[in-house]
Every structure is written in C-alpha cells, then in structure tokens.
Motif scaffolding. Sequence first.
Motif, short mmCIF file in Angstrom:
data_model
loop_
_atom_site.label_atom_id
_atom_site.label_comp_id
_atom_site.label_asym_id
_atom_site.label_seq_id
_atom_site.Cartn_x
_atom_site.Cartn_y
_atom_site.Cartn_z
N HIS A 1 0.84 -1.20 0.00
CA HIS A 1 0.00 0.00 0.00
C HIS A 1 0.88 1.25 0.00
O HIS A 1 0.68 2.18 -0.79
CB HIS A 1 -0.92 0.01 1.21
N ARG A 2 1.87 1.24 0.88
CA ARG A 2 2.76 2.40 0.97
C ARG A 2 3.68 2.50 -0.25
O ARG A 2 3.92 3.60 -0.76
CB ARG A 2 3.60 2.30 2.25
N VAL B 1 1.90 4.25 -3.05
CA VAL B 1 1.82 5.71 -2.89
C VAL B 1 3.14 6.36 -3.30
O VAL B 1 3.16 7.32 -4.10
CB VAL B 1 1.48 6.07 -1.43
N HIS C 1 4.24 8.55 -6.99
CA HIS C 1 4.87 9.86 -6.94
C HIS C 1 6.21 9.83 -7.67
O HIS C 1 6.52 10.74 -8.45
CB HIS C 1 5.06 10.28 -5.48
N ARG D 1 -2.61 18.06 -0.12
CA ARG D 1 -3.20 16.73 0.12
C ARG D 1 -2.22 15.62 -0.29
O ARG D 1 -2.07 14.61 0.42
CB ARG D 1 -4.52 16.62 -0.65
N HIS D 2 -1.58 15.82 -1.43
CA HIS D 2 -0.59 14.85 -1.92
C HIS D 2 0.57 14.74 -0.93
O HIS D 2 1.01 13.63 -0.59
CB HIS D 2 -0.09 15.33 -3.29
N LYS E 1 0.62 15.45 2.26
CA LYS E 1 0.16 14.85 3.51
C LYS E 1 0.18 13.33 3.40
O LYS E 1 0.63 12.62 4.31
CB LYS E 1 -1.25 15.34 3.82
N ARG E 2 -0.30 12.83 2.27
CA ARG E 2 -0.32 11.38 2.05
C ARG E 2 1.10 10.82 1.89
O ARG E 2 1.42 9.73 2.36
CB ARG E 2 -1.16 11.08 0.81
N LEU E 3 1.96 11.60 1.25
CA LEU E 3 3.30 11.13 0.91
C LEU E 3 4.29 11.30 2.06
O LEU E 3 5.05 10.39 2.39
CB LEU E 3 3.79 11.89 -0.33
N GLY F 1 3.42 12.77 5.23
CA GLY F 1 2.82 12.87 6.55
C GLY F 1 2.60 14.29 6.99
O GLY F 1 2.18 14.54 8.12
#
Length: 224
Positions: free
Chosen positions: A38-39, A42, A46, A207-208, A210-212, A214
Amino acid sequence: MNQPMADVRDMFMVHTMMRREFGLLPQLVREVTAGDTHRSTVVGRHAALMCVVLHLHHEGEDLILWPLLLERGGAQASIFVPKVEDQHHGIEAALEEVKELLPAWTATAHNGERLAEAFEVLRDRLQEHMAVEEEEILPLAAKVVTAAEWAQLGEHSLSNSPKKDLPLVFGMGMYEGDPDVVKEVLSHAPPAARLIMPLLAPRLYARHAKRLYGTATPPRAGRL
C-alpha cells in the motif's frame, strides 16, 4: 533583437521543486517497510510522476534550448552547452536505472535499498547539473532567447504530460515558488486556468504531500 527576452525565473522555480522532490525520494523509499505494498504504491506513483516531469523537462531543453544557445551564445555556449548535454546523458542513464527498478518495487515493496541508491545517484547528478544551468546557462538564455522561444519549453512539457497531473505538478512548483513568478507563468494560461489554478493547485499538493510525507508542509529544498 527587439522582441521581449526570456524571463528565466520560472526555471529556478522548477529546479527548486526538483531539488525538493528528488532530494526526499531516497528516504521515502527507505522508510517503506518490506512488503507494505500500500505504501510502496503511494511512493511509487509519486516517483513515477517525477520521472516523467524530469524527462520532459530535459527533452525540451535538448530539442529547443541547446540549439538556440549554440546558434547565438558565442564562446560561453560553446563551453557550457556541451557540458550540460553530457550531464543530461548521465542523468538519463540514472533515470533509466530508476525506471527499471521502480515497477517491481512498487508492486512488491522489496529490494528498496537498491532503488533508494539509484535515486541518490539521480539526485546527485541532477543537483550538479542544475547548479551549472543556474550559474551559466540561464543568464545566457536571458540574453539571447526570446520570450516566445522560451515559452516553447513549457509548452513541450504541457503538451506531453498527462493532463490530469498538471494541477498537482503546478502545485509542487507553487509550494516554494515566488508569487510574482507564479503570476507571470499563469498570465500566459487560459482565463479559466488563471482563476482556478492558484486555488486548486496548492490544495492538491498539500493533500498529496500529507499522504506522501505525513505533512502538508514538507521540508523545503534549501533545508535538505
């Protein structure tokens, strides 16, 4: 020339974005736990996007900028254009290594150290190259390349990039971009983009990020 000349400040904005994103990628890869697909998906998506951005950016320079500089830039161009062309070859080789390793790692989250090391090679070659461009190439381009010719560089990337990614990539640039430069870049965009992009792009990148990373405010290029 009586025409307006290139405003090269947008290239500095692109370079800052690349220093940040490629500078953070080795650690991003290393922090993915083996098997955590999952990680790795992500981070891998990118990384793949950044590889496309870099390739198109350099392809535009190869096709458009170097010939103009060699034609008009005199002795300075004859010294430094071959240097940056050679650097492009080295960067492209490092990029190919990354692209060979990235799909399997993204799918499995295994053998991340080899990929992280490949990103370190790419990062180091890219940083060396951008320093030469900023010290020698961009000041020369501002003197001998017209604004219309300079705009072709951005058009090359825009026309060959997936349209869905453009607002996010612009948000990456805006994150550390000079507001005056951002405004100048957008002045050449369609009216709708001029209105929407200043609001949409930063939100997409926040948002990107934050997901990437933290956090919506990852380390800036100068602090890496």
